[in-house]
Design a protein around this motif. Structure first.
Motif, mmCIF file in Angstrom:
data_model
loop_
_atom_site.group_PDB
_atom_site.id
_atom_site.type_symbol
_atom_site.label_atom_id
_atom_site.label_comp_id
_atom_site.label_asym_id
_atom_site.label_seq_id
_atom_site.Cartn_x
_atom_site.Cartn_y
_atom_site.Cartn_z
ATOM 1 N N GLU A 392 54.074 -6.394 -33.684
ATOM 2 C CA GLU A 392 55.423 -5.607 -33.815
ATOM 3 C C GLU A 392 55.007 -4.244 -34.827
ATOM 4 N N ALA A 393 55.857 -3.339 -34.923
ATOM 5 C CA ALA A 393 55.752 -2.124 -35.681
ATOM 6 C C ALA A 393 55.489 -2.458 -37.153
ATOM 7 N N SER A 394 54.496 -1.625 -37.931
ATOM 8 C CA SER A 394 54.554 -1.863 -39.192
ATOM 9 C C SER A 394 55.669 -1.642 -40.386
ATOM 10 N N SER A 395 55.462 -1.970 -41.339
ATOM 11 C CA SER A 395 56.714 -1.702 -42.251
ATOM 12 C C SER A 395 56.816 -0.260 -42.280
ATOM 13 N N ILE A 396 58.033 0.258 -42.928
ATOM 14 C CA ILE A 396 58.234 1.652 -43.259
ATOM 15 C C ILE A 396 58.096 2.143 -44.528
ATOM 16 N N SER A 397 57.199 3.130 -44.749
ATOM 17 C CA SER A 397 56.880 3.339 -46.163
ATOM 18 C C SER A 397 57.666 4.545 -46.860
ATOM 19 N N SER A 398 57.819 4.439 -48.287
ATOM 20 C CA SER A 398 58.801 5.301 -48.681
ATOM 21 C C SER A 398 58.423 6.846 -48.502
ATOM 22 N N THR A 399 59.482 7.688 -48.482
ATOM 23 C CA THR A 399 59.293 9.094 -48.683
ATOM 24 C C THR A 399 59.985 9.651 -49.670
ATOM 25 N N GLU A 400 60.291 8.910 -50.703
ATOM 26 C CA GLU A 400 61.114 9.324 -51.811
ATOM 27 C C GLU A 400 60.353 9.271 -53.218
ATOM 28 N N GLY A 401 59.151 8.713 -53.099
ATOM 29 C CA GLY A 401 58.463 8.528 -54.472
ATOM 30 C C GLY A 401 57.386 9.467 -54.474
ATOM 31 N N PRO A 402 56.471 9.323 -55.812
ATOM 32 C CA PRO A 402 55.368 10.045 -56.126
ATOM 33 C C PRO A 402 54.358 9.895 -54.732
ATOM 34 N N GLN A 403 54.302 8.834 -54.201
ATOM 35 C CA GLN A 403 53.203 8.817 -53.296
ATOM 36 C C GLN A 403 53.157 9.641 -52.138
ATOM 37 N N TYR A 434 46.205 -2.832 -43.871
ATOM 38 C CA TYR A 434 46.639 -2.629 -45.282
ATOM 39 C C TYR A 434 47.973 -2.805 -45.567
ATOM 40 N N ASP A 435 48.814 -2.864 -44.831
ATOM 41 C CA ASP A 435 50.190 -3.447 -44.876
ATOM 42 C C ASP A 435 50.601 -4.373 -45.915
ATOM 43 N N SER A 436 49.745 -5.144 -45.980
ATOM 44 C CA SER A 436 50.158 -6.641 -46.634
ATOM 45 C C SER A 436 49.583 -6.347 -48.056
ATOM 46 N N ILE A 437 48.681 -5.524 -48.407
ATOM 47 C CA ILE A 437 48.266 -5.297 -49.989
ATOM 48 C C ILE A 437 48.465 -3.802 -50.352
ATOM 49 N N SER A 438 49.269 -3.207 -49.572
ATOM 50 C CA SER A 438 49.582 -1.846 -50.197
ATOM 51 C C SER A 438 51.375 -1.669 -50.306
ATOM 52 N N ASP A 439 51.738 -1.050 -51.540
ATOM 53 C CA ASP A 439 53.067 -0.706 -51.359
ATOM 54 C C ASP A 439 53.610 0.174 -50.402
ATOM 55 N N ASN A 440 52.624 1.119 -50.030
ATOM 56 C CA ASN A 440 52.879 2.159 -48.646
ATOM 57 C C ASN A 440 51.726 2.442 -48.084
ATOM 58 N N THR A 441 51.852 2.612 -46.786
ATOM 59 C CA THR A 441 50.559 3.400 -46.112
ATOM 60 C C THR A 441 50.844 4.279 -45.248
#
Length: 486
Positions: A392-403, A434-441
């Motif tokens: 399935e598709a990966s999680s969606i990472s943030s576009t609003e933070g410093p990352q 790396y999805d499971s070990i990263s807040d954002n990818t």
């Protein structure tokens, strides 16, 4: 009198509507950070020679792992050690499954979450019979007329060499990161990354490592990508579609072709595919696709800005426009692509079995179970067996933070006039591991390329301009410097 009153009410409503929508258009503000043009000056000649040499190693990923020429992989790793002495002296290096490379750059504040920069050094084979179509040998690393030629110039030795060149430069300058930085280089990404990135991620997970963000290859900076935007647009994947295989199969009586039934096995499978193509999954402007237009709308000409600033009103129209082109349709719906049809051996004999394989690229939020249910309900044929496997598709990472802002800032520091926006990546990458070990990818290849270049990634005459390669190094320097200030 009543007619005039009615017209007056309608006119007043139109004025209010125009005033409201125009105001929204004028209030749309840019989401782009102001560029701070990079002042980095690197030894370009040395960097070019290093990249050229890196391309000569035939680190080819074959579907059959026994075909890997591991001596070439050994030579490549030895080349890295000779070419980047500071990196190998001052960073910790761990080998995973002998060929996965993990460099750890210890920061001054290791209590902060680390960041990860990842790429892969394996490349796809050159399609047999196409060798003579290359203007320069695919493993020559030829440097001609301002371009560097060879497999890996775009996918993805440029990432590995770009990161190491950046680190070597920063180490020479005496740079020390505030947080730990990991460089993670896979060697089998082109066949799924199971022994490379996946194994690396599992090992780091066992140690309790959790990244602030991981940045991998992905979208690039492309001209004329978004209607109404004159500047080049750099797209950063904040998610990648899932990939599933659906198999439709039927077993029934065959017989002589002179006495066919009204509905044959081939006919039933063909009908099923036809129904799927006619129906299609719903196309909805949502998730990363919606985020893309949130970021580019402020940079559009006024007509397009007006539409997207008021997209709640114009959403159905926008969706219909996007669905007209395959590239934009893929941005807003799960796609259906029949790729294999199998049936029959003799021209005058009805096959007893028939099957078809369909490749689907899943939108975030569409599960494998949802896909199977859609197929079964759409084809409406109880005699056809449907199986669905995949990811399935990966999680969606943030576009609003410093990352995400760090990636934007680093990119604009190098490509000053580019618009950097999120999007949904259609292809697969190591980032998903790396999805499971990263807040954002995130997924971004820091080069400005054309649509023709995109077709060369796994095709003939893969090459990149020297300017783009140097800019990729500068981007990796900038991303490490920018995150150092956060």
């Amino acid at each position: 009198m009543k007619k005039k009153k009615f017209l007056l009410i309608v006119l007043s409503l139109l004025v209010l509507f125009a005033g409201f929508t125009l105001t929204k258009s004028f209030l749309v503000s840019s989401k782009q950070p102001a560029p701070v043009p990079t002042s980095v000056v690197i030894n370009e000649e040395k960097a070019i020679q290093n990249f050229s040499k890196a391309l000569t190693y035939k680190t080819i990923s074959f579907q059959e792992r026994e075909k890997f020429d591991l001596k070439e992989f050994d030579k490549f790793i030895a080349f890295l050690k000779d070419s980047y002495p500071n990196v190998h002296e001052k960073l910790d290096l761990e080998m995973v499954n002998d060929y996965g490379l993990v460099f750890k750059w210890i920061g001054s504040q290791s209590n902060k979450k680390p960041i990860g920069l990842t790429s892969h050094y394996d490349v796809v084979p050159v399609l047999s019979g196409t060798e003579s179509n290359w203007e320069n040998d695919p493993f020559s690393g030829a440097i001609k007329d301002g371009f560097i030629w060879g497999r890996g110039t775009l996918d993805d030795k440029i990432g590995v060499i770009g990161i190491l060149e950046a680190a070597e430069y920063l180490l020479t300058e005496g740079f020390t990161p505030s947080r730990d930085i990991y460089f993670m280089f896979g060697f089998d990404e082109e066949i799924g990354g199971d022994l490379g990135a996946k194994a690396i991620a599992e090992k780091l997970k066992q140690r309790g490592i959790q990244f602030d963000f991981v940045l991998d290859e992905g979208g690039a900076i492309v001209e004329n990508m978004v209607p109404g935007v004159e500047q080049p647009v750099g797209v950063v994947g904040i998610s990648e579609k899932g990939s599933a295989t659906a198999t439709l199969s039927i077993i029934g009586s065959g017989g002589h072709s002179s006495q066919p039934k009204d509905r044959t096995n081939i006919g039933r499978i063909a009908s099923a595919i036809s129904k799927l193509e006619e129906t299609q999954f719903d196309g909805k402007l949502r998730g990363p696709g919606n985020d893309l237009f949130e970021f580019v709308a402020p940079e559009m000409n006024f007509g397009m800005k007006y539409v997207f600033a008021n997209k709640l009103l114009f959403k159905p129209i926008i969706e219909q426009i996007l669905l007209k082109e395959p590239a934009t349709a893929a941005l807003i719906r799960t796609t259906i692509a029949p790729t294999i049809f199998q049936a029959g051996e003799q021209y005058n004999a009805l096959p007893e079995e028939a099957s078809a394989i369909i490749n689907l690229r899943l939108m975030p939020g569409d599960s494998l179970e949802d896909v199977k249910e859609f197929i079964v309900n759409t084809i409406d044929d109880g005699e056809i067996t449907v199986t669905v496997t995949g990811t399935e598709a990966s999680s969606i990472s943030s576009t609003e933070g410093p990352q995400f802002e760090a990636i934007q800032q680093a990119a604009r520091n190098v490509y000053n006039d580019s618009i950097i926006a999120p999007y949904l990546m259609f292809a697969g990458s190591d980032a998903k591991h790396y999805d499971s070990i990263s807040d954002n990818t995130y997924r971004f290849l820091p080069v400005q390329i054309s649509s023709d270049d995109l077709n060369r990634m796994h095709g003939t005459n893969e090459h990149i301009s020297i300017k783009n390669y140097i800019n990729a190094i500068k981007f990796y320097i900038e991303i490490m410097k920018v995150t150092n200030q956060q």
